[in-house]
Design a protein around this motif. Structure first.
Motif, short mmCIF file in Angstrom:
data_model
loop_
_atom_site.label_atom_id
_atom_site.label_comp_id
_atom_site.label_asym_id
_atom_site.label_seq_id
_atom_site.Cartn_x
_atom_site.Cartn_y
_atom_site.Cartn_z
N THR A 97 2.01 31.68 -15.42
CA THR A 97 2.25 31.45 -16.27
C THR A 97 3.50 30.42 -16.64
O THR A 97 2.96 30.34 -18.03
CB THR A 97 3.55 32.76 -16.49
N THR A 98 3.83 29.62 -15.79
CA THR A 98 4.66 28.61 -16.19
C THR A 98 2.97 27.57 -16.45
O THR A 98 3.20 26.60 -17.64
CB THR A 98 5.55 28.07 -15.27
N THR A 99 1.99 27.52 -15.37
CA THR A 99 1.02 26.58 -15.90
C THR A 99 0.22 27.25 -16.97
O THR A 99 0.11 26.14 -18.20
CB THR A 99 0.36 26.89 -14.28
N GLY A 159 8.41 39.27 -11.49
CA GLY A 159 7.70 38.53 -10.96
C GLY A 159 7.52 37.09 -11.34
O GLY A 159 6.69 36.11 -11.07
N GLY A 160 8.45 36.87 -12.26
CA GLY A 160 8.40 35.28 -12.80
C GLY A 160 8.74 35.36 -13.79
O GLY A 160 9.77 36.46 -14.69
N LEU A 161 8.36 34.37 -15.44
CA LEU A 161 8.80 34.71 -16.21
C LEU A 161 7.64 34.57 -16.99
O LEU A 161 6.44 34.78 -17.14
CB LEU A 161 8.47 32.98 -17.09
N VAL A 162 7.90 35.62 -18.43
CA VAL A 162 7.43 35.79 -19.39
C VAL A 162 7.32 35.19 -20.80
O VAL A 162 8.43 34.84 -21.08
CB VAL A 162 7.77 37.02 -20.06
N PRO A 195 3.28 37.57 -15.79
CA PRO A 195 2.80 37.83 -14.05
C PRO A 195 2.45 39.11 -13.86
O PRO A 195 2.87 39.75 -13.46
CB PRO A 195 4.60 36.69 -13.87
N GLN A 196 1.40 38.33 -12.68
CA GLN A 196 0.81 39.46 -12.21
C GLN A 196 0.29 39.11 -10.66
O GLN A 196 -0.96 38.99 -10.12
CB GLN A 196 -0.77 39.88 -13.45
N GLY A 197 1.74 38.66 -10.35
CA GLY A 197 1.36 38.50 -8.78
C GLY A 197 1.46 36.96 -8.18
O GLY A 197 1.06 36.65 -9.30
N PRO A 198 1.42 36.94 -7.30
CA PRO A 198 1.71 35.13 -7.14
C PRO A 198 -0.02 34.75 -7.81
O PRO A 198 -0.84 34.64 -7.25
CB PRO A 198 1.85 35.18 -5.66
#
Length: 246
Positions: A97-99, A159-162, A195-198
Motif C-alpha cells: 500500500t505504501t508503494t 497487515g500494514g498501513l491503510v 493491505p492484502q498480505g505481503p
C-alpha cells in the motif's frame, strides 16, 4: 444559424454556431463529439452492449455488480435526479500500500502514465490536502479541466498501513477558462488502499462525475467504465517502477 454576440471568443473560429446556443463551447463540443463519436462507439460496442439513455432516477443505495475482467470488478448505482452513474471498482495490485500510495501521490507525473491526462500540476499543499489542476483529453470529446482538493489520511491495520484519498472540486483555484476546454464542476471520488498480505494491495476506486457538454448519459457512463479499467492498468504498471519502492 448565427453567432451569438459576446461568445465569439469562447470557441475556435471554425466552430458552427446554432441559434440559441449559450455558451458557444457547447456548439464546439457537439462538433468535436460528432467527429470522434464513430471511433468511440466502435470501442464501446466491443466492450459491452449499448443501452438506451437512462432517465433520471431516485438514489440507489445498493451497488449493482457489473462486469469483472482483468482482475477488476465494476459496480455502479444511480444518484438521485441524474442519469449518470456513480462507479466503484475493486482490484488487487502487486505492490504494498505504501508503494501504491506513492504512485497516486505523484500527481506531477500523471501525464506520463495516467490515461487521458494531458496536463497536471500541484497548485498547493495544505496540511493533509493537495490541490491539483488537471486537464484531460479524451478521444471522444473535447478537452475538460478542473481543480481538485484531495484529502489524504492513513491508519495502521494488522497487515500494514491503510490509505484513503478523497477528492472534490476546488475550481475556485483553477486558472482562467481556456478556449475549447470545458470546465468540469462535478468530480468526486476516492481511492482506498488496504493491505492484502505481503506485497499486495486491495484497491477500491470510487468516482462520480459529470463531464458536461453534449455527451448523452449512456456514452458518458460507458466512457467511465473504460477509463476506470485503464486507470487500474496504469497504476499497476507504474507501481512496478523502482523509484516508488524506497
Amino acid at each position: 444559424m448565427r453567432l451569438l454576440p459576446g461568445n465569439a471568443a469562447a470557441a475556435p473560429p471554425d466552430t458552427v454556431h446554432f441559434r440559441g446556443c449559450a455558451p458557444c463551447e457547447i456548439c464546439y463540443d457537439r462538433q468535436v463529439t460528432g467527429r470522434r463519436l464513430a471511433h468511440f462507439l466502435l470501442i464501446l460496442a466491443t466492450s459491452h452492449q449499448l443501452r438506451a439513455t437512462e432517465p433520471a432516477a431516485e438514489a440507489d443505495k445498493t451497488w449493482n455488480v457489473g462486469t469483472s475482467a482483468k482482475g477488476v470488478t465494476l459496480y455502479s448505482r444511480l444518484r438521485a435526479g441524474s442519469s449518470l452513474k456513480e462507479f466503484k471498482a475493486t482490484g488487487d495490485i502487486d505492490a504494498p500500500t505504501t508503494t501504491v500510495h506513492q504512485v497516486l501521490d505523484d500527481v506531477d507525473s500523471y501525464p506520463a502514465f495516467m490515461p487521458y491526462i494531458a496536463e497536471c500540476r500541484i497548485v498547493k499543499r495544505e496540511g493533509n490536502s493537495t490541490f491539483t489542476y488537471q486537464r484531460v483529453s479524451p478521444k471522444f470529446c473535447s478537452d475538460r479541466d478542473y481543480t481538485l482538493r484531495i484529502d489524504a489520511k492513513s491508519w495502521a491495520s494488522g497487515g500494514g498501513l491503510v490509505y484513503l484519498n478523497r477528492w472534490q472540486p476546488a475550481n475556485e483555484l483553477s486558472p482562467a477558462p481556456k478556449k475549447g476546454v470545458l470546465r468540469v464542476t462535478l468530480c468526486e471520488g476516492s481511492w482506498l488502499l488496504e493491505p492484502q498480505g505481503p506485497g499486495k494491495t486491495r484497491a477500491t476506486y470510487s468516482v462520480f462525475t459529470d463531464s458536461g457538454g453534449a455527451l448523452p448519459a449512456f456514452i458518458a457512463n460507458g466512457a467511465s467504465e473504460i477509463a476506470i479499467r485503464k486507470v487500474f492498468t496504469a497504476v499497476r504498471k507504474q507501481a512496478q517502477d523502482p523509484k516508488y519502492n524506497r
